[in-house]
Design a protein around this motif. Structure first.
Motif, PDB file in Angstrom:
ATOM      1  N   LEU A   1      -3.104 -31.065 -47.016  1.00  0.00           N
ATOM      2  CA  LEU A   1      -3.081 -31.679 -45.690  1.00  0.00           C
ATOM      3  C   LEU A   1      -3.209 -33.191 -45.846  1.00  0.00           C
ATOM      4  CD1 LEU A   1      -5.606 -29.392 -43.757  1.00  0.00           C
ATOM      5  CD2 LEU A   1      -3.106 -29.281 -43.639  1.00  0.00           C
TER       6      LEU A   1
ATOM      7  N   SER B   1       2.127 -25.780 -50.073  1.00  0.00           N
ATOM      8  CA  SER B   1       2.218 -25.803 -48.617  1.00  0.00           C
ATOM      9  C   SER B   1       1.729 -27.170 -48.162  1.00  0.00           C
ATOM     10  CB  SER B   1       1.347 -24.708 -47.999  1.00  0.00           C
ATOM     11  OG  SER B   1       1.215 -24.895 -46.599  1.00  0.00           O
TER      12      SER B   1
ATOM     13  N   TYR C   1       4.120 -28.315 -40.199  1.00  0.00           N
ATOM     14  CA  TYR C   1       4.635 -27.866 -41.484  1.00  0.00           C
ATOM     15  C   TYR C   1       6.163 -27.781 -41.431  1.00  0.00           C
ATOM     16  CZ  TYR C   1      -0.242 -26.471 -42.120  1.00  0.00           C
ATOM     17  OH  TYR C   1      -1.616 -26.474 -42.203  1.00  0.00           O
TER      18      TYR C   1
ATOM     19  N   ALA D   1       7.202 -31.477 -40.420  1.00  0.00           N
ATOM     20  CA  ALA D   1       6.514 -32.331 -41.393  1.00  0.00           C
ATOM     21  C   ALA D   1       7.516 -33.218 -42.129  1.00  0.00           C
ATOM     22  CB  ALA D   1       5.737 -31.477 -42.389  1.00  0.00           C
TER      23      ALA D   1
ATOM     24  N   GLY E   1       1.054 -29.806 -45.091  1.00  0.00           N
ATOM     25  CA  GLY E   1       0.887 -30.026 -43.663  1.00  0.00           C
ATOM     26  C   GLY E   1       0.596 -31.492 -43.390  1.00  0.00           C
TER      27      GLY E   1
ATOM     28  N   SER F   1      -6.086 -27.690 -40.591  1.00  0.00           N
ATOM     29  CA  SER F   1      -4.811 -26.991 -40.782  1.00  0.00           C
ATOM     30  C   SER F   1      -4.188 -26.594 -39.443  1.00  0.00           C
ATOM     31  CB  SER F   1      -5.023 -25.731 -41.630  1.00  0.00           C
ATOM     32  OG  SER F   1      -5.470 -26.039 -42.920  1.00  0.00           O
TER      33      SER F   1
ATOM     34  N   ALA G   1       7.168 -30.707 -51.778  1.00  0.00           N
ATOM     35  CA  ALA G   1       6.765 -29.782 -50.715  1.00  0.00           C
ATOM     36  C   ALA G   1       7.644 -28.544 -50.676  1.00  0.00           C
ATOM     37  CB  ALA G   1       6.791 -30.481 -49.365  1.00  0.00           C
TER      38      ALA G   1
END
Length: 281
Positions: free
Chosen positions: A172, A205, A265, A269, A207, A260, A199
């Motif tokens: 994140l 993952s 995402y 993102a 974010g 989160s 990514a």
């Protein structure tokens, strides 16, 4: 959670354990101090977490309380507390390469990484040029020995864990991290493009928390990395804090989950990263 409060809570918990050892022996604090040859207030200061006990203090405490079998465990606990808060100047006194190498065993044994960054792009996702700019700033700020090139090489080698197939990474970042100029425009453009690329890895993952996202409980906090459910490393301006107490680790799990929940995402993102690239002009 501040560094001082976390360490202080741990010291108080140790003090409570020592108080229980003393009470189980039937000794008053004054009597124990007299037997150990201490000032009569020392027991109280230790039991309330105001004075950290030395190894010798703990050995004397358990000796006079008839609990010598507990000495080794209590000493280990005390040493762990003192190791929780470590100044960057201490870890970097011989250069940045050693500090980077010291983290390798932790990275190798961790299977699930959870990272939150409110300052810079996380180290595992950095380009060599971006890392160089970050570490040059650290050298200038903390007056550490300049072994930036060697430290960058170690960090780049460490990134093999991203593709090892045995690790997962939930990352994140605050949107302003994407727009904070580190190095020059070329460095930032390369870093942001790399962020889009990395990514897409199956293990990652990513974010991004938008600057305009309504903040409920997921407010910005200090940058931290969670290593499985065993340890949290927190980045402070002058030091790093190591959290291992299960209750405190759960606090960071809750915080990570709350952050989160307000992150974006996938395509949204990537759009924010692309917009940051476009803003470089």
């Amino acid at each position: 959670m501040s560094s001082s409060s976390s360490v202080q809570q741990a010291r108080q918990a140790l003090g409570q354990r020592l108080r229980e050892v003393r009470k189980d022996s039937g000794l008053t604090a004054r009597a124990l101090a007299a037997l150990a040859g201490w000032h009569e207030s020392k027991c109280s200061r230790i039991e309330h977490g105001r004075t950290p006990p030395s190894d010798a203090d703990i050995r004397a405490w358990t000796l006079h309380c008839g609990a010598q079998e507990q000495a080794a465990d209590l000493i280990a606990t005390a040493r762990n507390i003192e190791g929780m808060y470590v100044e960057w100047r201490r870890t970097e006194r011989t250069g940045l390469k050693g500090a980077q190498e010291a983290a390798l065993p932790l990275f190798e044994r961790t299977r699930r990484f959870r990272m939150y960054q409110s300052w810079v792009v996380p180290g595992l996702l950095q380009t060599a040029a971006y890392t160089t700019a970050v570490l040059n700033t650290i050298v200038n700020l903390r007056q550490t020995p300049d072994d930036v090139a060697e430290a960058v090489a170690v960090r780049m080698e460490r990134q093999h864990v991203l593709r090892s197939g045995h690790h997962s990474f939930a990352v994140l970042v605050e949107e302003w991290v994407l727009r904070t100029m580190i190095g020059d425009t070329e460095v930032m453009a390369g870093q942001l493009g790399h962020l889009i690329s990395v990514a897409s890895l199956p293990s990652v993952s990513l974010g991004v928390i938008p600057m305009g996202a309504p903040r409920g409980s997921g407010w910005p906090v200090e940058s931290f990395t969670m290593y499985d459910d065993d340890q949290v490393n927190v980045e402070l301006v002058s030091a790093h804090l190591t959290i291992t107490q299960p209750r405190e680790v759960r606090d960071y799990t809750t915080t990570f989950n709350e952050l989160s929940a307000i992150a974006l995402y996938g395509a949204p993102a990537r759009s924010m990263i692309t917009a940051a690239i476009d803003s470089l002009g």
